[in-house]
Each structure stands twice: as structure tokens, then as C-alpha cells.
Write a protein that holds these residues in place. Structure first.
Motif, PDB file in Angstrom:
ATOM      1  N   VAL A  41       0.840  -1.209   0.000  1.00 27.61           N
ATOM      2  CA  VAL A  41       0.000   0.000   0.000  1.00 27.61           C
ATOM      3  C   VAL A  41       0.873   1.256   0.000  1.00 27.61           C
ATOM      4  CG1 VAL A  41      -1.677   1.313   1.342  1.00 27.61           C
ATOM      5  CG2 VAL A  41      -1.960  -1.148   1.062  1.00 27.61           C
ATOM      6  N   LEU A  42       1.942   1.256   0.810  1.00 26.19           N
ATOM      7  CA  LEU A  42       2.858   2.399   0.818  1.00 26.19           C
ATOM      8  C   LEU A  42       3.514   2.570  -0.550  1.00 26.19           C
ATOM      9  CD1 LEU A  42       4.331   4.665   2.311  1.00 26.19           C
ATOM     10  CD2 LEU A  42       6.045   2.963   3.037  1.00 26.19           C
ATOM     11  N   VAL A  84      -6.216  -0.638  -7.733  1.00 29.80           N
ATOM     12  CA  VAL A  84      -5.383  -1.848  -7.718  1.00 29.80           C
ATOM     13  C   VAL A  84      -3.911  -1.464  -7.674  1.00 29.80           C
ATOM     14  CG1 VAL A  84      -4.652  -3.848  -9.080  1.00 29.80           C
ATOM     15  CG2 VAL A  84      -7.078  -3.306  -8.872  1.00 29.80           C
ATOM     16  N   GLU A  85      -3.503  -0.511  -8.493  1.00 37.10           N
ATOM     17  CA  GLU A  85      -2.111  -0.080  -8.517  1.00 37.10           C
ATOM     18  C   GLU A  85      -1.662   0.468  -7.172  1.00 37.10           C
ATOM     19  OE1 GLU A  85      -1.408   2.656 -11.667  1.00 37.10           O
ATOM     20  OE2 GLU A  85      -1.686   1.168 -13.250  1.00 37.10           O
ATOM     21  N   ARG A  86      -2.583   1.043  -6.439  1.00 37.40           N
ATOM     22  CA  ARG A  86      -2.254   1.578  -5.118  1.00 37.40           C
ATOM     23  C   ARG A  86      -2.281   0.503  -4.034  1.00 37.40           C
ATOM     24  NH1 ARG A  86      -3.028   7.238  -4.232  1.00 37.40           N
ATOM     25  NH2 ARG A  86      -3.181   8.361  -6.187  1.00 37.40           N
ATOM     26  N   GLY A  87      -2.606  -0.746  -4.396  1.00 36.79           N
ATOM     27  CA  GLY A  87      -2.627  -1.832  -3.426  1.00 36.79           C
ATOM     28  C   GLY A  87      -3.853  -1.838  -2.547  1.00 36.79           C
ATOM     29  N   MET A  88      -4.855  -1.038  -2.877  1.00 32.85           N
ATOM     30  CA  MET A  88      -6.050  -0.936  -2.043  1.00 32.85           C
ATOM     31  C   MET A  88      -7.126  -1.933  -2.440  1.00 32.85           C
ATOM     32  SD  MET A  88      -6.159   3.234  -1.776  1.00 32.85           S
ATOM     33  CE  MET A  88      -7.223   3.315  -0.327  1.00 32.85           C
ATOM     34  N   VAL A  89      -7.028  -2.488  -3.619  1.00 35.51           N
ATOM     35  CA  VAL A  89      -7.938  -3.515  -4.116  1.00 35.51           C
ATOM     36  C   VAL A  89      -7.100  -4.651  -4.682  1.00 35.51           C
ATOM     37  CG1 VAL A  89      -9.724  -4.054  -5.829  1.00 35.51           C
ATOM     38  CG2 VAL A  89      -9.778  -1.865  -4.631  1.00 35.51           C
ATOM     39  N   GLN A  90      -7.533  -5.880  -4.438  1.00 37.72           N
ATOM     40  CA  GLN A  90      -6.792  -7.049  -4.894  1.00 37.72           C
ATOM     41  C   GLN A  90      -7.457  -7.664  -6.125  1.00 37.72           C
ATOM     42  OE1 GLN A  90      -6.846  -9.475  -1.322  1.00 37.72           O
ATOM     43  NE2 GLN A  90      -4.965  -8.547  -0.549  1.00 37.72           N
TER      44      GLN A  90
END
Length: 819
Positions: free
Chosen positions: A360-361, A459-465
Motif C-alpha cells: 500500500v505504501l 489496484v495499482e495503489r494496493g487498495m484492491v486485490q
């Protein structure tokens, strides 16, 4: 979130001011000046919202109150104007003017009323604007520039697929230890391997890598992966497992109808006959496993193998962060690179070795490209950590700080999209197509086609898988949200008063989003007049023989509805006639048993339309229809003959899989299909009397074709090869019952994705050199008599993704020899 609401209302006002010039909306000219005043006031307020929102999140209660009041006022303005426009349009359409005198009085009264309401809201906004300025809130002069947002959404950095995480680092030893444990021979009982640890440790990612490992795929015959979550029933879990393990077609339908005891017996039988790998993801308690294994755990190893993945060390954490942030030396000067590397290594320590926090970071930093931006992120993470410590949050407060910052740093247009995910239950596999329709109905995105870009930004931000892949290369079919991220989503949604669950106290008549996730009684529709989306799914009566469930007449009062779903609704038999008043309805999902004779001419777009046990005589009047899902039975054959072509229809699903359709009636499907030559996406389920050869010429524009249970006796490849624009083809569940299939030279020149599942009689598949020249993805499942992998596929250089499941051993050997 306030900035998103204000921006949406500003866009709506701008469109209405322009639309006032149209003849049918001339009445808007009488309030045009007030609309322009509202637009001006909101535009000034928006410049202060970024700073006000940030200070509110940091504990300024006064600003938090004002920001909420601004949000409420913007919503009220939207409600007043939208309701007025809808009522005016309805009155004009139905010509309810009794005589000129009455008609001449009513409209000025309505205009006066709406003008007064707008004046009241303008006064509220003006006072709030003055408060913000006097309070010293900073003005952002760059607000309203959407170019950076659009650029972010248009820049596609990578593609996604169902395969395990490519950014998996530091755990190769863990993976091989588990692979060795799963594939060892000699045990007479079924192994139980448990991966345990705190949330965000990467347990599912590790399991996915093991699940897809080449050695594991060779060792097992069948594979299943289901999510358990905190609230589950063993019946649902075992049904999910069986649906993964059994082949396509009638066996799956049989499983869907099974009760608990039947499922347990069937699953035990499958596990005894096949070497299966079953992954139960997100089991929270030992007691939960005890409940599950009581049904099928008789042969399980009671000792089991327990494994806890280690936390990432600083080196592995930094490597993962670099990959997720797309950080490399070429992207910046040497001096900046060294300083940003130092900042990154400092920040990654806040993640505590948890892969989720690192991902996420990294997703957040991937949107920051300068030293100053990285310094600001580091400072914000520290402030969030200190804030958590000050209010006594000790456990995982550093991880929570990183996750919370990922939301705070979202562009305003992505925040409502993220918060909307809180509507879905825990561990729910979200259908991306439906999600895009929901976001469009809520006006979170400008169009359904754009919604996928917004999703991929999350998704790119890691907030959705990523869940399952789409048959379209580079797109996804399903997605989900991690438990920790969902907790954040729920917290923020509650804080922003974004939506309500049906189990909550529903005293607020201005509720705009309502999620029904239980089998309770249907809420009273007349209490939620501003709803745009209503999903009433998985609601049942008192058993299969229980009383009918009827939708209340009050549903006609939800005039703003754009999305309405009764999916999987047991015993829904009557739709009220007042539904004709839902003039804004775009999506109606009737995948259920129902009967209706209502008139549909006032509806604009209808998606997932199911005519099983229904009577819809004037379907032909829906000239704006874009997507049609239709089940054909005896009582719908006659209406089908009367349907005229809909010029906007581009996606068609036809299901004729009913045993009771007489063979003599199959011929009636062909003329219906040939009425839609503009179709781009076609799904054909069940038998049809017309030969495929006579139907295919009508679909020269076809891009995607899915066929299942058609029982074709002639090789479909020889006929479908004539579809020169076809990019996606799926043959499933006895679509073809012949033994031999051939792809001729130069056939399927544009085909990118091919799925062949459950062709139980197929013994030989030949691919001539030059065929399938652009194929990128191949999936084969359960073709139990197919003996060898086609040699012609070896020379297709574009073929990058191959998934083979439940195929013969000699087929798999021939596949290995071609690699």
C-alpha cells in the motif's frame, strides 16, 4: 469526500445550465440565474476543501462539522434540482394538464417552490464559505484541474492476471517448504497444512504461489479455492469447493441444488476418488475449522502441518517497496535518487515487515515523483502514527497509519469508488462488470467504460486485490478487498456517512445508499426517496415452499433509481405496475423467478433481463437497450417472434437450456438472433434448432462469443473461423459433442483468448500452422478424452498464459514436451 460531492454537483449544475437551452428543458431557464449562483458558490467553496478536509481529519472538530454541513448542502441542492427536473419531465411525458388555466398556474408554483429551496441552500453555502475564509483555511488555486487525474487513469503501468503476485519477494524458502510438504508421498491420510499469522502478513499471497507452483499442479488432479470469512455456513463453503472440483454443465447444476448432507457426501466421494488440493482462505478460528472438518475430515491427518510466514526483513521490504513504487535510478537524478532511497528505507520500517502495508505504501509512492512529495508522505505517516499513539492505539498503529494515509492521499474522484466497496460483505468476490455499472449509476465515474480505469488505479495503489482474470487481456473479471483494508473502508464510510446497512438504525430519510445483507423483511421504500442504487439480493422466503414475496408499491417513489437488482430472490412473483415511474432506471437485474405484465416503454436501459416465467409484451419499445439477458421457454417464444431490432443493443445473452422446449420450437430462435447483426458480445446457452452455419453470417461484428450446452455435432471451429473480428471465444459444457476439432490455416486471425471447458467427447484437436496467430491466453478444463496437446500451438509466439486443469496425464506429458 466533501470535495468529491461538491465536484459532482458542480458538474451537474454545469450540464443543467447548458441543457436549459433544449426545448424539452426550457423550464430550467426560469431558474438559470439561481443555478449559476449555486455553481459559483460551490466553486469558491471547493477551493478551500482540501485544506479543510485535512485539518478535519487531524482532529479539528469545528472544521469537521463545517465540512459535513457543506457535504449535506451539496447533496440537498442535488436532491432539490434532480427531483424538480424528474417531475417536470414526467408531467410533460404523461400530459397531465387538465386544461390551460390549471396548467398555467401549476408550473409557476413549482418554479417558485424550487427557487425558494435553492435560495435557502445558497444562504447556507454562503455562510459556510465565509466561515472557512475567516477561520484561515488555505485556498487551493489548482483545484478543478482534472488533467493530472485523467493522466493517472490513462497511464496503464502494468497488466494483471490470475497468476500469483509477481512482486512476491523474500519468501522463496517458505514457498518451497510448503510445496515439499504438499507433494510428499506415502501418507494414507489427507494432509492438513495451515498457514497462520496476523493480518497483512502475506498468508494468502504465499498460498497462491504454492497453489500455482508447477510441482503442485502436476501432483494434484483437482483444485479448489474458497474464502471462508468470519460469518459462514459449512453448506456454502462445501458448495463452493465442489463447484471448483466438478466439471462443467449438469453436474454443477446438481451441486447448486444440493442440501448440506448431500454436499458433504458428494464432497467426501470426490476427495476419495481424486487427488485434490483445497484451499480454505481466511479461516479465523480453530473452532471454524472444527465445524468444517466435521463433515469431510474423517480421513484428514489429525496432526497437520503448521506454518507461520516470517515478517519481511528491511532488505526484502525495500525490494518490495521499490517494485510497487516503480522506483528506479533512471527516473530521477543521482542526488535525488540517493535521498529518495534513504526516505524510502526509513518509511518502509513503519510497515513492520507486513507485505500488505509495504504494498500500500508503494502504491501511494508510485504517484509521487519528487523529493518534496516523498518528504511529505514520510511526514504524514509519522503524524498518523503519533495521532494513533495519542489516542491509545497500540496494536498495529503503524500499519493502520500507512493504510489510513493511502485513503487520505487518494484523489477526490477515487474516494467514493473506494468507500463504495464497503457495501460488499467480507471476503466477497466482486464482479467487476457489475461494480462498474454501480459506480456509473452513482455518478462516481463519467461512463461505464471509464470505471475500469478507476478500479485499476485502486489496484495499482494496493487498495484492491485482483481476483479472477477477464478473457480480455489486461483486464480483470473479479476483485476483492483485504480484511484490513475493508476495516479501513468501513471506518471511513461510517465517518463520511457514506452509506447505511439495513441492520442499522434507518431513521434518516435522506439515505442515498442502502445495503441489504440479510434475510430480514424488505425495508419500507417510501423512507429512502433519494436512492440511486438498490440491491435486494439473496433474500428468501420461508423455505422453498414459503409464501410469495411481493415488492411494495412504494418502490415507484424511488424516482432517482438507476440500478435495481432482485438477483437470486426466492419466490419473487410479482413486480408492481408503479415501476413504470422509474424513469432513470438503467440496470434491472431479474435473475430470479418472477411474473410481470407491466409496460416498459418509459425505461431507457435494461441489463440482465430474464424472461423465464415472465410476460413482457412490449420489450421491443426499449430502443435504448444496450445489454439483454434473456431465458427462452415455451411462454416466451411467441413474444420473441415479435421483438424488433434494437439499434443500440451490443451485448446479448440467450439461454434455451430448458428440457421442456419441444424440438419443433428450436427453429424459432434463429430469426430472433439474426435480427441483431450489430451484436459485439454473444452468449448462447442451450440447444437451438438452426445450424450454426446459418446463424454465424449475421454476426460479422462479433468480438466475444461464449457457447455452452449446445450439443453441436458439427465441428464449430470450421464455422466460427469466418468471424474475422472475433477476439474472445469460449466453448463450455458440451457446446460440441463431436470427437475431432480443427483450426485451419489463417483461421481466427484476431483471436486473443480461447477457453475450452468440459468438451467430454473431444479426442483430437488439430491446430494447423498459421491458425490462432494472435492467441495470448489459453484455458482448457475437463476434456478427459483429449490425448495430446496440439503441436500447432508451439509456434504461436504471442501465447503467454496457459491454464490446464483436469486434463489426462498423456495430454500433460505431451504439453511438457512442447515447452
Amino acid at each position: 469526500m466533501a470535495e468529491a460531492v461538491v465536484s459532482f454537483v458542480l458538474q451537474m449544475l454545469g450540464e443543467l445550465i447548458i441543457d436549459g437551452l433544449r426545448a424539452e428543458l426550457k423550464f430550467l431557464l426560469r431558474v438559470k440565474e439561481k443555478l449559476e449562483d449555486a455553481k459559483r458558490e460551490l466553486g469558491m467553496i471547493r477551493c478551500f476543501l482540501k485544506d479543510a478536509d485535512a485539518r478535519a481529519r487531524n482532529g479539528d472538530k469545528t472544521l469537521a462539522l463545517w465540512v459535513q454541513e457543506i457535504t449535506d448542502a451539496a447533496y440537498d441542492l442535488d436532491d432539490v434540482i434532480s427531483t424538480f427536473v424528474l417531475k417536470q419531465e414526467a408531467a410533460a411525458a404523461t400530459k397531465r394538464v387538465v386544461h390551460k388555466v390549471v396548467g398555467g398556474i401549476k408550473r409557476p408554483i413549482r418554479l417558485h417552490n424550487v427557487g425558494s429551496e435553492i435560495d435557502k441552500i445558497l444562504n447556507r453555502l454562503s455562510k459556510l464559505n465565509q466561515n472557512l475564509q475567516s477561520y484561515g483555511v488555505l485556498r487551493d488555486n489548482n483545484v478543478g484541474d482534472a488533467s493530472s487525474s485523467n493522466q493517472r487513469l490513462n497511464d496503464s503501468r502494468r497488466t494483471y492476471s490470475h497468476v500469483p503476485e509477481h512482486d512476491f519477494v523474500g519468501e522463496k524458502g517458505s514457498m518451497m517448504e510448503l510445496v515439499t510438504q504438499l507433494t510428499k508421498e506415502g501418507s494414507s491420510s489427507s494432509q492438513v497444512v495451515s498457514i497462520h499469522g496476523m493480518g497483512g502478513l502475506g498468508k494468502s499471497t504465499l498460498a497462491k504461489k504454492v497453489y500455482h507452483h508447477k510441482q503442485v499442479r502436476k501432483h494434484f488432479n483437482c483444485f479448489a479455492w474458497v474464502f471462508v470469512s468470519q460469518q459462514f455456513t459449512p453448506k456454502d463453503i462445501w458448495k463452493g469447493v465442489l463447484l471448483d472440483l466438478v466439471s462443467d454443465g449438469s453436474e454443477k447444476e446438481e451441486v447448486r441444488r444440493m442440501e448440506h448432507d448431500e454436499l458433504a457426501k458428494k464432497l467426501d466421494d470426490v476427495l476419495q476418488k481424486q487427488k485434490c488440493l483445497v484451499v480454505l482462505d481466511d479461516v479465523w478460528k480453530t473452532h471454524d475449522w472444527d465445524r468444517l472438518k466435521a463433515d469431510v475430515g474423517e480421513h484428514a491427518d489429525t496432526r497437520g502441518f503448521l506454518y507461520q510466514p516470517p515478517h519481511l526483513d528491511d532488505i526484502a521490504s525495500w525490494e518490495l517497496l521499490k517494485k510497487k513504487a516503480f522506483f528506479h535510478e533512471d527516473a530521477t537524478s543521482r542526488g535525488d535518487y540517493d535521498y529518495m532511497e534513504k526516505l524510502g528505507k526509513d518509511m518502509v520500517k513503519y510497515c513492520g515487515g507486513l507485505p500488505l502495508a509495504v504494498v500500500v505504501l508503494g502504491g501511494l509512492l508510485s504517484t509521487k515523483h519528487t523529493v518534496d512529495e516523498w518528504v511529505a508522505v514520510k511526514q504524514n505517516v509519522k503524524e498518523n502514527i503519533n495521532k494513533g499513539q495519542s489516542i491509545g492505539e497500540q496494536e498495529n498503529n503503524t500499519v493502520s497509519a500507512v493504510l489510513g494515509l493511502s485513503y487520505d492521499e487518494l484523489p477526490y474522484d477515487l474516494k467514493p469508488c473506494f468507500l463504495h466497496l464497503a457495501n460488499f460483505p467480507e471476503d466477497y468476490e466482486i464482479n467487476v462488470k457489475e461494480l462498474c455499472r454501480l459506480w456509473t449509476a452513482e455518478d462516481f465515474v463519467p461512463a461505464e467504460d471509464e470505471a475500469h480505469k478507476y478500479l485499476m488505479a485502486l489496484v495499482e495503489r494496493g487498495m484492491v486485490q485482483v481476483g479472477r482474470p477477464s478473457s480480455i487481456v489486461g483486464r480483470i473479471k473479479t476483485c476483492r478487498i483485504h480484511d484490513l483494508m475493508r476495516d479501513l473502508c468501513l471506518e471511513k464510510a461510517k465517518m463520511e456517512n457514506f452509506f447505511q446497512l439495513s441492520g442499522d438504525s434507518l431513521s434518516n430519510s435522506k439515505i442515498r445508499r442502502l445495503a441489504v445483507q440479510s434475510n430480514n423483511n424488505i425495508p419500507l421504500f417510501n423512507r429512502f426517496n433519494m436512492l440511486r442504487v438498490f440491491k435486494l439480493e439473496f433474500v428468501s422466503g420461508k423455505g422453498r415452499e414459503g409464501p410469495d414475496l411481493r415488492i411494495p408499491e412504494e418502490i415507484g417513489k424511488l424516482i432517482h433509481l438507476r440500478f435495481l437488482s432482485f438477483k437470486d430472490f426466492y419466490k419473487l412473483f410479482v413486480l408492481p405496475s408503479c415501476m413504470v415511474d422509474l424513469r432513470r432506471l438503467e440496470t434491472l437485474d431479474l435473475r430470479t423467478s418472477c411474473i410481470s405484465d407491466i409496460e416498459l416503454r418509459s425505461m431507457s436501459t435494461l441489463v440482465n433481463f430474464n424472461t423465464d416465467f415472465c410476460v413482457w409484451d412490449d420489450l421491443s419499445k426499449l430502443t435504448k437497450l444496450t445489454k439483454l439477458r434473456i431465458k427462452v421457454s415455451n411462454n416466451t417464444l411467441q413474444p420473441l417472434r415479435e421483438i424488433n431490432p434494437a439499434s443500440n443493443l451490443h451485448s446479448l445473452y440467450v439461454d434455451t437450456s430448458f428440457d421442456y422446449i419441444p424440438r419443433s420450437d428450436w427453429r424459432d430462435i434463429g430469426p430472433f438472433l439474426s435480427s441483431y447483426p450489430q451484436i459485439q458480445k454473444l452468449q448462447l446457452f442451450g440447444r437451438f434448432g438452426n445450424s450454426l452455419k446459418t446463424i454465424v453470417p449475421f454476426f460479422s461484428n462479433l468480438v466475444k462469443l461464449t457457447m455452452a450446452n449446445n450439443f453441436l455435432k458439427v465441428d464449430p471451429m470450421l464455422i466460427l473461423a469466418k468471424l474475422s473480428k472475433l477476439r474472445i471465444l469460449a466453448l463450455r459444457g458440451e457446446a460440441y459433442v463431436g470427437k475431432r476439432m480443427v483450426c485451419c490455416k489463417n483461421s481466427f486471425p484476431q483471436l486473443e483468448s480461447l477457453s475450452i471447458r468440459g468438451l467430454g467427447n473431444l479426442e483430437e484437436w488439430r491446430v494447423v500452422e498459421g491458425a490462432l496467430s494472435k492467441l495470448c491466453r489459453l484455458e482448457m478444463y475437463g476434456c478427459e478424452y483429449l490425448k495430446s496437446y496440439p503441436d500447432g500451438l508451439r509456434n504461436i509466439t504471442t501465447l503467454k498464459e496457459i491454464k490446464l486443469t483436469l486434463m489426462r496425464e498423456d495430454f500433460m506429458r505431451s504439453f511438457d514436451q512442447t515447452r
